[in-house]
Motif scaffolding. Structure first.
Motif: not given
Ligand code: URP
Ligand code: ZN
Ligand code: ZN
Ligand code: ZN
Length: 469
Positions: A53-55, A398-400, A435-444
């Motif tokens: 995920g982008g920082i 955290d994965i995009t 798709r943006t995944i924050l701590r396992g949860q899809t947020i976008f």
């Protein structure tokens, strides 16, 4: 059983790329393997890249301005826009106003951000009033509490520090192992230039750029590096705009000084010509930021620096002001002189697409370098690694998921910010977050932010790896 499985993606890190499955449980990556077994949620990422995920390590949200100006984005809209741009962590600033205690400033920002953030956040401090109380007590306590970085300014009436103050802050940063981010532009030189331009009737937004030429940035960059050498502390020069300040950084790195550098999308995608607007009109205010965008030669230099390691991180410097708004770019006085136009442009959502498209898709930088600049290095520089910044077992999930071949024309209609324009209107990119995944949860997912404000957590940070940790 796993909570989530991501299958068929190409996983990219700062070091390499592999085809493997990613297994997520309780918000963390617990497996990366050819076959990770069953999971409750299946994500098929065929044809997509799985990126950390982008920082975004340089973001201004809800920062109070003088003259009744307000930022277009608060924590809710700013982090929503970040999520839509493929980011899972952003580092906004908590600004100390002169006369204010730092602790008080930090608490005000926490109150403003509480329950509002879609992505994880952590504050850098901005030191504008380094009193003995601040340097002796407040800052050391805050660094120990996880505020392990702060920004100082060498310009702006209400923020500028003189050399004695800079040296004191650097000295404290060495003792406490905190990373100092430096806004390097020379205050007196800018004031002189602005006065001369105004006296000559040169008041359009474009003259903002002429009032802060590269020499002004080069001189301040050199001065900051010299003070860092003197006090023996690592520093990060932020928003480096062109060839001349870059040469100072290259000199410092070549001589073994521990100097880090950041650049931003505006310095590869805009030039000072954009500040001319349609016909030297107020349209140019949309591009007023500091340092100003330069010229094509500087863009070329920035690309060399992104490739060769002169630059460590690539951040947005998202600093949004509405264009058609008397509380934004169109504040009282702004049409009579560039000097009153609030400095800063939006870009939190377009940072990754612009660097990917202009960099990776056009063959200027590798995929691995893209990941290093936008996630891994910011995590290392600001004390978030290895929890953040890579796709690795044990890290936060955290994965995009990124479509490297999707073609998009950037437009205001696509943006999730609360600003009323994007400076990149009409810009064509290849590569887009799916798709943006924050701590396992899809947020976008596919254009829609589906997380909730408050999903983002506040992160206490550790010591920067610049201190050898
Ligand atoms: O013009 C800019 N970049 N404004 C934001 C504040 C800063 O100096 O980063
Ligand atoms: Zn700055
Ligand atoms: Zn800035
Ligand atoms: Zn900034």
């Amino acid at each position: 059983m796993l909570d989530t499985a991501i299958r068929n993606a190409t996983i990219v890190t700062a070091a390499d790329r592999t085809k493997a499955e990613i297994g997520i449980k309780d918000g963390r990556i617990i497996a990366i393997a050819e076959d990770i077994g069953p999971a409750r949620e299946e994500i098929d990422a065929t044809g997509l890249l799985a990126l950390p995920g982008g920082i975004d390590a340089h973001v201004h949200l809800e920062q109070p301005q003088g003259g009744g100006v307000v930022m277009a984005d608060g924590f809710e809209s700013g982090t929503r826009s970040a999520a839509a741009g493929g980011n899972t962590t952003v580092l906004p600033f908590a600004l100390q106003q002169r006369g204010q205690s730092l602790r008080e400033a930090v608490e005000a920002y926490h109150a403003a951000a509480k329950g509002k953030c879609y992505v994880d956040t952590s504050f850098h401090l901005i030191i504008t009033d380094p009193t003995p109380q601040v340097l002796g007590q407040e800052l050391p306590a805050l660094v120990k509490a996880g505020y392990t970085s702060f920004k100082v300014f060498m310009t702006y009436d209400d923020m500028v520090l003189n050399d004695a103050q800079l040296i004191e802050v650097f000295d404290l940063a060495r003792r406490e192992k905190a990373m100092v981010m430096v806004h390097a532009e020379g205050y007196d030189a800018i004031r002189y230039m602005a006065r001369r331009l105004e006296e000559a009737g040169k008041t359009a937004p474009y003259y903002h750029a002429e009032s802060r030429p590269q020499s002004v940035e080069r001189e301040a960059t050199h001065r900051a590096i010299s003070h860092a050498e003197l006090t023996n502390v690592p520093i990060t020069i932020v928003h480096v705009s062109g060839r001349e300040p870059m040469e100072q950084i290259q000199w410092a790195k070549k001589h073994g000084l521990n100097i880090f550098a950041e650049t931003c999308p505006q310095y590869i995608a805009l030039t000072a010509e954009d500040l001319k607007g349609l016909d030297m009109d107020f349209e140019g205010a949309k591009y007023v930021c500091s340092p100003p965008p330069r010229d094509l030669d500087s863009q070329k230099a920035i690309w060399e620096g992104l490739r060769d390691g002169t630059f460590d991180i690539f951040s947005s410097d998202h600093c949004p002001f509405r264009f058609d708004d008397p509380k934004g770019k169109n504040v009282q006085g702004a049409r009579s002189s560039f000097r009153w136009v609030p400095n800063g442009i939006p870009g939190i959502e377009t940072r990754l697409p612009i660097l990917f498209s202009e960099g990776v898709s056009k063959g200027r930088i590798s995929l691995e370098r893209f990941v290093a600049l936008t996630a891994t290095n910011p995590a290392k520089l600001f004390g978030l690694y290895p929890r953040k910044g890579s796709i690795a077992v044990g890290a936060d999930a955290d994965i995009t998921l990124w479509d490297p071949s999707r073609e998009v024309v950037i437009s205001q209609a696509l943006m999730h910010h609360d600003c009323d324009y994007t400076p990149y209107e009409g810009f064509e990119v290849t590569g887009w977050p799916v798709r943006t995944i924050l701590r396992g949860q899809t947020i976008f997912c596919e254009g829609d932010v589906i997380g909730a404000p408050g999903t983002g957590a506040y992160l206490e940070r550790g010591t920067s790896q610049a201190f050898g940790g």
